[in-house]
Design an enzyme around this catalytic site. Structure first.
Site, PDB file in Angstrom:
ATOM      1  N   ASP A 145      90.228  16.719  22.118  1.00 50.05           N
ATOM      2  CA  ASP A 145      89.621  16.631  23.457  1.00 50.05           C
ATOM      3  C   ASP A 145      89.724  17.921  24.266  1.00 50.05           C
ATOM      4  O   ASP A 145      89.593  17.903  25.479  1.00 50.05           O
ATOM      5  CB  ASP A 145      90.243  15.464  24.242  1.00 50.05           C
ATOM      6  CG  ASP A 145      91.566  15.826  24.887  1.00 50.05           C
ATOM      7  OD1 ASP A 145      92.305  16.651  24.329  1.00 50.05           O
ATOM      8  OD2 ASP A 145      91.861  15.294  25.967  1.00 50.05           O
ATOM      9  N   GLU A 146      89.929  19.034  23.575  1.00 56.47           N
ATOM     10  CA  GLU A 146      90.267  20.254  24.294  1.00 56.47           C
ATOM     11  C   GLU A 146      89.712  21.489  23.594  1.00 56.47           C
ATOM     12  O   GLU A 146      89.761  21.568  22.369  1.00 56.47           O
ATOM     13  CB  GLU A 146      91.797  20.305  24.305  1.00 56.47           C
ATOM     14  CG  GLU A 146      92.413  21.398  25.082  1.00 56.47           C
ATOM     15  CD  GLU A 146      93.936  21.386  24.901  1.00 56.47           C
ATOM     16  OE1 GLU A 146      94.502  20.413  24.348  1.00 56.47           O
ATOM     17  OE2 GLU A 146      94.547  22.380  25.298  1.00 56.47           O
TER      18      GLU A 146
HETATM   19  P1  TTP Z   1      95.932  15.098  25.966  1.00 56.78           P
HETATM   20  O1  TTP Z   1      94.749  15.921  26.379  1.00 56.78           O
HETATM   21  O2  TTP Z   1      97.269  15.774  25.897  1.00 56.78           O
HETATM   22  O3  TTP Z   1      96.104  13.862  26.976  1.00 56.78           O
HETATM   23  P2  TTP Z   1      95.010  12.968  27.664  1.00 56.78           P
HETATM   24  O4  TTP Z   1      93.620  13.467  27.431  1.00 56.78           O
HETATM   25  O5  TTP Z   1      95.235  11.538  27.285  1.00 56.78           O
HETATM   26  O6  TTP Z   1      95.376  13.088  29.198  1.00 56.78           O
HETATM   27  P3  TTP Z   1      95.163  14.345  30.183  1.00 56.78           P
HETATM   28  O7  TTP Z   1      94.518  15.443  29.386  1.00 56.78           O
HETATM   29  O8  TTP Z   1      94.273  13.821  31.281  1.00 56.78           O
HETATM   30  O9  TTP Z   1      96.521  14.695  30.675  1.00 56.78           O
HETATM   31  O10 TTP Z   1      95.670  14.446  24.551  1.00 56.78           O
HETATM   32  C1  TTP Z   1      94.381  14.021  24.121  1.00 56.78           C
HETATM   33  C2  TTP Z   1      94.491  12.733  23.312  1.00 56.78           C
HETATM   34  O11 TTP Z   1      95.347  12.934  22.195  1.00 56.78           O
HETATM   35  C3  TTP Z   1      95.073  11.570  24.090  1.00 56.78           C
HETATM   36  O12 TTP Z   1      94.101  10.870  24.828  1.00 56.78           O
HETATM   37  C4  TTP Z   1      95.694  10.741  23.002  1.00 56.78           C
HETATM   38  C5  TTP Z   1      96.095  11.742  21.927  1.00 56.78           C
HETATM   39  N1  TTP Z   1      97.549  11.971  21.979  1.00 56.78           N
HETATM   40  C6  TTP Z   1      98.378  11.195  21.173  1.00 56.78           C
HETATM   41  O13 TTP Z   1      97.902  10.363  20.386  1.00 56.78           O
HETATM   42  N2  TTP Z   1      99.731  11.371  21.260  1.00 56.78           N
HETATM   43  C7  TTP Z   1     100.313  12.285  22.122  1.00 56.78           C
HETATM   44  O14 TTP Z   1     101.553  12.408  22.185  1.00 56.78           O
HETATM   45  C8  TTP Z   1      99.438  13.085  22.944  1.00 56.78           C
HETATM   46  C9  TTP Z   1     100.019  14.086  23.921  1.00 56.78           C
HETATM   47  C10 TTP Z   1      98.079  12.882  22.844  1.00 56.78           C
HETATM   48 MG    MG Z   2      93.130  15.476  27.683  1.00 62.93          MG
END
Ligand code: TTP
Ligand code: MG
Length: 352
Positions: A103-104
């Site tokens: 997602d990044e």
């Molecule tokens: P992130 O971008 O770290 O988190 P997020 O999108 O849920 O929240 P935000 O960016 O708004 O703070 O991670 C992206 C996805 O990766 C997240 O939705 C679920 C997955 N993930 C896991 O499965 N385990 C984890 O420990 C993390 C950090 C993320």
């Molecule tokens: Mg995120």
């Protein structure tokens, strides 16, 4: 010339997809994760974060903190589909996209004449229109600052960090926000009274290098707004693996399998985070006489779950002779599906 770098990161990604697919969940504390009390939280909606729930927290603890939360299982396939949709939008803007996880990503938009804030709003608008999700966007002239900026006003944020804001804007930040300072380094620095970037700015370069090792140099420059790392399009990994030399040589399959379980969990976490799947599983052993053996199996389907990976690895280990003692055990998955390369070829023709 100053570069124009954009960092994009979807908000509460897995949970937002669940809310979008099931409108009844909108506005509710949604917690995505393993279904048993022994599982962990993958992520949760911002409504749930208010109760102190966060990624990697055990489910039983999340239930304690947020008893009225809606707990839903993880649907990786669905998240990969949505991720592909979102990445298509990025590749519609530039080919210089570096995916960091499902997602990044970083986008280098230096060569696009349009104002970078306008590009950022365009991305946000496209993402919400085409997927129903909100995304946070950071804009700056290097990678470190762009990533910092996307985190600034999450969720649904947008933030630009300009050269003239440095170093003032960084001074009050915790050193944990500095890319390259992990938990251990932060603790070490805290122990000598360094908590904020302002404190860190007072340390001479030589001292930082001495104190933090080879990354000290980069960190010294980073907090002064200097970070020359390039946005490198789609680095594709060919395999992901873990291995370990045992404290003592072992003939116990059970003991060796315990390591395979840990490796499988680690590898699965990595695959899921990156949104890729694997088709080949390889077990490697080094015998007491230092001879190395590897044995692989290629599957019909792609997998990313730790139980699936371990299941295959364990079967492979059963076919390996361990009676003369094992010194090292390793597990690798390869033949990776590349989520992002598909998009690259799709947009190749559209770009300048
Ligand atoms: P992130 O971008 O770290 O988190 P997020 O999108 O849920 O929240 P935000 O960016 O708004 O703070 O991670 C992206 C996805 O990766 C997240 O939705 C679920 C997955 N993930 C896991 O499965 N385990 C984890 O420990 C993390 C950090 C993320
Ligand atoms: Mg995120």
């Amino acid at each position: 010339m100053n570069r124009k770098i954009i960092h994009v990161d979807l908000d509460a990604f897995f949970a937002s997809v669940e809310q979008r697919d099931n409108p009844k969940l909108k506005g509710k504390p949604v917690i995505v994760g393993g279904q048993t009390d022994r599982g962990v939280v993958s992520t949760c909606s911002y409504e749930a974060r208010r109760f102190g729930v966060h990624s990697a927290m055990p489910i039983f603890m999340a239930k304690k903190r947020c008893p009225h939360g809606v707990f839903v299982p993880v649907r990786h396939k669905r998240y990969r589909e949505v991720s592909r949709e979102v990445f298509k939008i990025f590749y519609g803007i530039t080919n210089i996209v570096e995916p960091l996880s499902i997602d990044e990503a970083y986008l280098d938009v230096t060569n696009i004449e349009e104002d970078s804030v306008k590009i950022a709003y365009f991305i946000k608008e496209q993402v919400i229109r085409r997927t129903g999700l909100t995304i946070s966007v950071g804009i700056s002239y290097n990678k470190f600052l762009a990533k910092l900026a996307s985190d600034w006003n999450k969720p649904d944020g947008i933030k630009i960090i300009k050269e003239e804001m440095i170093p003032d804007i960084l001074k009050p930040l915790s050193i944990k926000k500095v890319y390259g300072i992990g938990k251990k380094s932060a603790e070490k620095l805290n122990n000598i009274g360094i908590y904020t970037v302002e404190d860190l700015l007072k340390l001479p370069k030589e001292y930082l290098v001495e104190f933090l090792g080879k990354y000290g140099n980069e960190i010294y420059y980073r907090i002064r707004g200097i970070d020359n790392r390039r946005v490198t399009p789609s680095r594709e990994r060919k395999s992901v693996g873990r291995e370990m030399t045992l404290k003592e040589d072992s003939k116990s399959r059970e003991y060796l399998k315990k390591h395979l379980i840990e490796f499988s969990k680690d590898i699965s976490r990595y695959l899921i985070k990156k949104g890729v799947l694997a088709k080949t599983v390889t077990v490697k052993i080094k015998a007491s006489n230092f001879e190395i053996h590897t044995k692989s199996r290629t599957l019909h389907d792609h997998i990313d779950g730790h139980e699936q990976i371990y299941g295959i690895a364990s079967e492979i280990l059963d076919e390996i002779d361990v009676d003369s003692g094992i010194r090292l055990i390793g597990l690798t998955v390869s033949n990776l599906s590349d989520n992002y390369a598909e998009q690259l070829s799709f947009f190749d023709n559209l770009q300048d």
